[in-house]
Design an enzyme around this catalytic site. Sequence first.
Site, PDB file in Angstrom:
ATOM      1  N   HIS A   8       0.818  -1.199   0.000  1.00  0.00           N
ATOM      2  CA  HIS A   8       0.000   0.000   0.000  1.00  0.00           C
ATOM      3  C   HIS A   8       0.859   1.259   0.000  1.00  0.00           C
ATOM      4  O   HIS A   8       2.041   1.243   0.377  1.00  0.00           O
ATOM      5  CB  HIS A   8      -0.927   0.021   1.218  1.00  0.00           C
ATOM      6  CG  HIS A   8      -0.180   0.044   2.525  1.00  0.00           C
ATOM      7  ND1 HIS A   8       0.370   1.188   3.064  1.00  0.00           N
ATOM      8  CD2 HIS A   8       0.127  -0.957   3.398  1.00  0.00           C
ATOM      9  CE1 HIS A   8       0.971   0.907   4.196  1.00  0.00           C
ATOM     10  NE2 HIS A   8       0.850  -0.391   4.432  1.00  0.00           N
ATOM     11  N   GLU A  88      -2.634  -6.790   7.626  1.00  0.00           N
ATOM     12  CA  GLU A  88      -1.391  -6.539   8.365  1.00  0.00           C
ATOM     13  C   GLU A  88      -1.316  -7.432   9.604  1.00  0.00           C
ATOM     14  O   GLU A  88      -2.339  -7.923  10.092  1.00  0.00           O
ATOM     15  CB  GLU A  88      -1.349  -5.060   8.780  1.00  0.00           C
ATOM     16  CG  GLU A  88      -0.159  -4.634   9.616  1.00  0.00           C
ATOM     17  CD  GLU A  88       1.158  -4.769   8.877  1.00  0.00           C
ATOM     18  OE1 GLU A  88       1.622  -5.922   8.743  1.00  0.00           O
ATOM     19  OE2 GLU A  88       1.725  -3.742   8.481  1.00  0.00           O
TER      20      GLU A  88
END
Length: 217
Positions: A8, A88
């Site tokens: 990202h 994550e």
Amino acid sequence: MKILLLRHAECLGNVDESAYCRIPDHALPLTPHGEECARAVGAEVRGLLEPGPVAAYVSPYLRTRQTLTLLGLGGLLERTLIEPRLREQDWGNLQDVAEQQALKKQRQAYGHFFFRLPLGESGADVDDRVAAFLSELWLARADSRHPRTVLIVSHGLTIRLLCRRLFSWSVELFESLTNLKPCEYRVLRRVSDERDGWQLDRPFEQWRDSPDGSTQM
């Protein structure tokens, strides 16, 4: 099959660690600079995608979904799947800055793979869920309707562990590698029909040689 792994773009937590104390990790947005970078890397990503349909698998976190949107892929994506197993590493709800710094020092000394965060996951936990995702992706590959090109938008540690699984890297080698930078990517290509027949376009940066002598290639 060709897989493009993209981290990202820059998010609030990358520039202000105190943000983790007041905003849930999954809700951290991109910074204005991150938004610009995501738009800019979109042209590179479009150039790397093979002709034909593309399947995108994206972490459910806000910053990964925003990154995917800003790539501007539009009609190139045949299907987009929000995949929780690509999220994550879980640090455990809102964080305290001082405690976070202490845990990072403990994890560095103990090892990123096996150190378990008190209210979250170890790297090994992330490795397990990434393995489950890859198993399903491998099965999907056998379906002629599944796109031959796959885009994965995820996080630094998660991407490293995905490659560790694909290439059967040792834990020692994994811990010697650094995460991709925001908006950095790697390309995986099939080079044989064997399960481990993958090739990485370029290696990850290393901050040390692997203690067991193993390498990425």
